[in-house]
Design a protein around this motif. Structure first.
Motif, mmCIF file in Angstrom:
data_model
loop_
_atom_site.group_PDB
_atom_site.id
_atom_site.type_symbol
_atom_site.label_atom_id
_atom_site.label_comp_id
_atom_site.label_asym_id
_atom_site.label_seq_id
_atom_site.Cartn_x
_atom_site.Cartn_y
_atom_site.Cartn_z
ATOM 1 N N TRP A 128 -9.753 -4.119 2.861
ATOM 2 C CA TRP A 128 -8.344 -4.450 2.640
ATOM 3 C C TRP A 128 -8.022 -4.579 1.155
ATOM 4 N N ASP A 186 0.819 -1.236 0.000
ATOM 5 C CA ASP A 186 0.000 0.000 0.000
ATOM 6 C C ASP A 186 0.839 1.265 0.000
ATOM 7 N N ILE A 204 1.934 1.944 -3.474
ATOM 8 C CA ILE A 204 0.818 2.421 -4.306
ATOM 9 C C ILE A 204 0.574 3.899 -4.032
ATOM 10 N N LYS A 205 0.616 4.230 -2.747
ATOM 11 C CA LYS A 205 0.387 5.614 -2.333
ATOM 12 C C LYS A 205 1.506 6.521 -2.860
ATOM 13 N N ARG A 239 -6.793 -1.609 -1.470
ATOM 14 C CA ARG A 239 -5.416 -1.112 -1.502
ATOM 15 C C ARG A 239 -4.413 -2.211 -1.850
ATOM 16 N N GLN A 240 -4.872 -3.210 -2.584
ATOM 17 C CA GLN A 240 -3.950 -4.283 -3.004
ATOM 18 C C GLN A 240 -4.029 -4.463 -4.525
ATOM 19 N N PHE A 242 -6.316 4.796 -3.839
ATOM 20 C CA PHE A 242 -6.956 3.549 -3.449
ATOM 21 C C PHE A 242 -8.409 3.592 -3.911
#
Ligand code: ADP
Length: 493
Positions: A209, A190, A193-194, A212-213, A200
């Protein structure tokens, strides 16, 4: 964008690994074969359309070590929030297919394709996924179809879905996500990604959950999700196999389908296999017993040609049910059989195999290693392949075994169910299946197989013959993929 005159579909196949450049597992087999098979398809099979498929993979350290003819193309920036990371693009060709490779700082100068460190792998594959999008643009090669695979490249589909809203370059690109293994979702990434400023999801269909995957995000946005067998496509909608995404996946049911993987029948050809002592074919299986004798000698097992020789060739992993096989064998020590187990992985399972050898030194051998050449000799010399997988998206080992006259005893899941026929009447079957993932259920199926071997020799030989004659080649599956692409593009058919 579509070359309608020439009727060419542009497909960019995006994967973490592809044989022969780099192969770790089944994904490498598929990404190494399917794109080339798609390119080979005759236009007549696809209403006059040809597929210009290209492949992009990371330039892993292990590929560098191979010193292949790989040419540098150009460098380009990939945005990571406020910073930029330089990506370097390379190109090579594999049997006439352009293969792009992407390198950059997130890829360590040495180390394995997949590490045990989720943060490091997240940095590698999220960088790669986004760089692949930038690469297409830099090449000015807008794909009609963007075909990503598993969690490593799933985020490219999510990012593309955002980009195509505002970037005309990707406006018409349709996306396909192949699902080879649902449990690996890319958790622990995560922060990365951020850092790349990928928002997200807030989609309420996804569990919190999953928003954010990488894999769930790709599954959310892909225009089509293709599981690697029709049964696995259905199983992932159930709590047993859905990994807590089953309710979400049910909302995407219309986009999900299954297509089996093919087998490279040139590599796995019992008539023409330099690794085996005595080649054979369906019309003359006599070579088979020579292969068995050679294998028993190699492993210094008693040369009991009438005793069934069981083989297990597998990653040592919970998924594969190696523990079920071992416990099941222990339940049947009153019946004659001999067994050779080949595999590496989880030390607990490796030890369990070694313990079985220690307890039954006159009938069991455990080879704890990866040995491709030995696997050929085992498929050719073994009478039965043990494959009690807890889940099996597709599975290749059972197909190889059948091609080599080695009858699979397997759990009725996923691709095993789709490729093995269990006929209690013994007239049309190719193997033995069982339902529950328990040693007892496995032992019952194995008991049936052992009894057939000893009491019904003609029927056994019939099963072997049917297996050897089966066509597991990629051809018809490649046509199915081609049709998915054309459907997504909504071209006139
Ligand atoms: P998965 O991709 O889940 O590991 P598959 O059945 O699809 O399972 O493919 C496994 C492939 O790897 C088969 O070709 C099998 O023969 C091979 N294999 C697995 N373990 C070993 C090993 N220890 N040595 C040689 N080949 C192996």
């Amino acid at each position: 964008m579509i070359d309608r005159e020439g009727k060419t579909v542009r497909v960019l196949f995006v994967a973490a690994e592809a044989d022969p450049l780099i192969k770790v597992g089944g994904l490498g087999d598929v990404a190494g074969t399917l794109p080339a098979e798609l390119r080979k398809l005759d236009a007549a099979a696809l209403d006059g359309w040809k597929l210009d498929v290209r492949l992009v993979i990371p330039y892993h350290a292990a590929i560098r070590a191979k010193k292949l003819d790989i040419r540098p193309l150009f460098d380009f920036p990939v945005e990571r929030g406020e910073e930029t990371i330089t990506a370097s693009a390379y190109v090579t060709d594999v049997n006439g297919m352009p293969v792009y490779l992407i390198d950059g700082a997130p890829f360590p100068k040495e180390g394995p394709v997949y590490s045990l460190n989720t943060v490091e792998d997240g940095e590698k594959f999220i960088f790669f996924s986004l760089a692949a999008l930038d690469l297409a643009k830099k090449l000015d090669w807008a794909p009609d179809i963007w075909h990503a695979n598993d969690w490593h490249t799933a985020i490219s589909i999510y990012a593309l879905a955002h980009r195509r809203k505002k970037d005309p370059f990707f406006a018409k690109t349709r996306t396909v996500l192949s699902l080879h293994n649902l449990p690996f979702m890319g958790g622990g990434t995560d922060a990365t990604i951020k850092a790349y400023k990928i928002p997200f999801s807030r989609d309420p269909r996804l569990p919190a959950w999953g928003r954010r995957q990488p894999l769930p995000l790709g599954l959310l946005k892909a225009d089509r999700v293709i599981a690697v067998s029709p049964s696995y496509a259905k199983e992932i909608l159930t709590p047993e196999f859905g990994c807590s995404l089953e309710d979400f996946l049910a909302t995407r049911q219309d986009a999900i389908m299954g297509i089996l993987n093919g087998l490279d029948q040139q590599v796995w050809d019992p008539q023409n296999d330099p690794q085996i002592a005595s080649p054979f074919s369906a019309s003359d299986m006599s070579g088979n017993s020579e292969n068995k004798r050679a294998l028993l000698r190699e492993f210094e097992l008693p040369e009991k040609m009438d005793t069934p020789l069981l083989i297990l060739i597998s990653r040592m992993d919970q998924q594969k049910g190696v523990d079920i096989a071992i416990e099941g064998l222990r339940l049947l020590t009153g019946t004659p059989w001999q067994a050779i187990l080949l595999g590496t992985g989880d030390p607990v399972l490796e030890k369990a195999c070694q313990r079985l050898e220690k307890d039954f030194p006159d009938r069991v051998r455990a080879a704890i290693r990866f040995d491709a050449k030995l696997s050929h000799r085992m498929y050719a010399g073994g009478d039965m392949l043990l494959m009690p997988s807890r889940y099996e998206p597709c599975g290749l080992a059972q197909m190889i075994a059948m091609r080599y006259g080695c009858i699979p005893v397997a759990r009725a899941v996923g691709g095993l169910k789709d490729t093995i026929v269990d006929d209690p009447k013994l007239t049309s079957g190719t193997g033995f299946l069982f339902e529950k993932a328990t040693p007892r259920a496995f032992a019952n199926a194995l008991q049936r197989a052992l009894k057939t071997y000893t009491d019904h020799a003609p029927e056994w030989q019939g099963m072997q013959k049917r297996g050897v004659q089966q066509d597991f080649s990629w051809g018809r599956y490649a046509v199915q993929y081609g049709n998915v692409y054309l459907d997504l593009m909504e071209v006139k058919r």
